[in-house]
Enzyme design. Structure first.
Site, mmCIF file in Angstrom:
data_model
loop_
_atom_site.group_PDB
_atom_site.id
_atom_site.type_symbol
_atom_site.label_atom_id
_atom_site.label_comp_id
_atom_site.label_asym_id
_atom_site.label_seq_id
_atom_site.Cartn_x
_atom_site.Cartn_y
_atom_site.Cartn_z
ATOM 1 N NE ARG A 236 12.841 -44.600 -42.285
ATOM 2 C CZ ARG A 236 13.674 -43.627 -42.631
ATOM 3 N NH1 ARG A 236 14.634 -43.242 -41.786
ATOM 4 N NH2 ARG A 236 13.571 -43.052 -43.810
ATOM 5 C CD GLU A 265 11.125 -40.423 -36.058
ATOM 6 O OE1 GLU A 265 11.331 -39.652 -37.005
ATOM 7 O OE2 GLU A 265 11.824 -41.421 -35.823
ATOM 8 C CG HIS A 283 14.556 -38.694 -37.873
ATOM 9 N ND1 HIS A 283 13.563 -39.600 -38.152
ATOM 10 C CD2 HIS A 283 15.508 -38.897 -38.834
ATOM 11 C CE1 HIS A 283 13.888 -40.307 -39.228
ATOM 12 N NE2 HIS A 283 15.067 -39.902 -39.651
#
Length: 316
Positions: A236, A265, A283
């Site tokens: 993450r 993000e 991602h």
């Protein structure tokens, strides 16, 4: 039962959902806003959310008597859901472990290779029409085979990365984890994260997101890394203190980074975008059709178990 799917999912998953539930699929690809989050808990029996759908404590506080009793998360990471707050008002939370393991490990290897061998930099050179032909000292990078890999978090994904690195690239493995792990390959557990950072050529982050790992990788860790070392993150984004990473890269304290996730993000700092030494992916960790299908079907399995009053296969 009424089921809300918060983002478009593969057709096979939607078909399975509609075969068993009164299904609504939200057609936006962006996360739900607060009003939608609150409404979802009031209007549906089950919600199938995913990354970015921020079910924080204040959202649950706004619906003290929710209709929803299950959040069947699409994804293994669930740090966007305050699971304790959900439980306090009678909402269970499940996730999709296992389905994501190999695909995420593959992306880790992709980033390791791209960053060590300067593949992104080389591709940009060719696309810009600036490549003038092969020569012996062009884009010299770090040879990955035989190097030492440090893995932060030796769970399913960490072990899948380790297997690929050991069997495929002959890498020496070291890891930092809260507990020791019985592993089917040689790997040394290192007592502290700072010590691990100092001993490896590549450091890969593979821990869950959440309060316990927030900013786990900061200036104190980065300052211990070798100047030629690379940092890779497929966990993450907020596990890394992004400003500290940028500072370390700018002053050459580490040689490069490979990132699939970002602290804020989808916003990516211009400083990172402008660095040739950084590989940036959007991602892509689980972005393969069969993987997303498996994740979705696992989420539906959790929903079906809930609807039948059976034990949830993947509670968090």
């Amino acid at each position: 039962m009424k089921l809300l799917i918060t983002r478009p999912l593969p057709d096979t998953v939607i078909a399975q959902a509609r075969a068993h539930f009164d299904t609504t699929m939200r057609d936006q690809t962006t996360p739900m806003d607060r009003a939608e989050l609150v409404q979802s808990l009031s209007d549906y029996d089950i919600v199938l959310p995913t990354l970015g759908d921020l079910y924080s404590a204040d959202v649950f506080d706004a619906v003290p008597n929710p209709r929803a009793r299950l959040l069947a998360n699409f994804g293994v990471g669930y740090n966007h859901i305050d699971a304790a707050a959900a439980k306090s008002i009678g909402i269970a939370v499940t996730n999709t472990p296992g389905a994501v393991t190999d695909a995420t490990a593959d992306i880790a290897m992709t980033l390791m290779l791209m960053t060590c061998r300067r593949a992104g930099e080389g591709e940009r050179l060719v696309r810009a029409g600036q490549w003038q032909g092969w020569h012996p000292t062009q884009l010299l990078g770090l040879h990955l085979t035989g190097k030492t890999l440090g893995i932060v978090g030796m769970g399913r994904i960490g072990q899948a990365i380790a297997q690929r690195a050991h069997h495929g690239f002959g890498m020496t493995l070291k890891y930092y984890n809260r507990s020791s792990k019985p592993l089917p390959f040689p790997a040394e557990q290192v007592a502290s994260l700072a010590d691990l950072a100092a001993q490896v050529d590549v450091l890969v982050i593979a821990v869950p997101g959440g309060a316990e790992t927030h900013h786990m990788i900061d200036a104190s860790v980065l300052s211990n890394m070798k100047p030629h070392a690379r940092l890779v993150n497929i966990a993450r984004g907020d596990v890394i203190k992004e400003d500290d990473l940028i500072a370390a890269l700018e002053k050459g304290a580490i040689a490069g980074a490979g990132l699939d996730v970002y602290e804020h993000e989808p916003d990516v700092p211009q400083a990172l975008i402008g660095m040739e030494t950084v590989t940036l992916l959007p991602h892509l960790g689980t972005a393969a059709l069969e993987v997303r299908e498996a994740m979705g079907l696992m989420a539906i399995d959790n929903a079906l178990a809930f609807a039948k009053g059976a034990t949830l296969p993947n509670p968090v």
